[in-house]
Scaffold this motif. Structure first.
Motif: not given
Length: 127
Positions: A26-32
């Motif tokens: 989740r930290h990589l893609v954020g809200k994506a």
């Protein structure tokens, strides 16, 4: 033609990578929203070709970010499936262009200027 074993392996990887993108990465893609649309596995099960689709983000930058963190994602995958498989495959990510292609084709079709067909008069036979 993929063997049953390759298909089973691909399905497992697809499911687990989907969970990884929702939880651990989740930290990589954020809200994506990252969707694993297809996984293809080599016959020796050492390479997995993963097609990804992106929503709510810039596809190019998100794809590059995921590609840069391939090792971390593979590590998460190893923690999840390491007990049930012998080989954790190398991951090769590819952006899935099918959604953007469908959108493009929809626009092309809607922009077509097709004149209505002329109405044909039915000739009646008076014999």
């Amino acid at each position: 033609m993929e063997s049953k074993r390759q298909q089973k392996y691909a399905k497992l990887i697809q499911k687990e990578l989907g969970d990884i993108f929702q939880k651990e990465a989740r930290h990589l893609v954020g809200k994506a929203m990252v969707t694993v649309t297809r996984v293809g596995v080599s016959p020796d099960l050492s390479v997995a070709k993963v097609n990804l689709s992106f929503l709510l983000a810039d596809p190019k930058s998100t794809y590059e970010l995921i590609n840069d963190h391939k090792r971390e994602i593979r590590h998460h995958l190893a923690k999840r499936i390491g007990k049930s498989v012998r080989i954790i495959p190398e991951l090769a990510f590819f952006p899935d262009e099918s959604a953007s292609y469908a959108q493009h084709m929809d626009k092309v079709i809607s922009d077509l200027n097709i004149p209505p067909a002329p109405e044909e008069e039915e000739e009646e036979d008076n014999d």
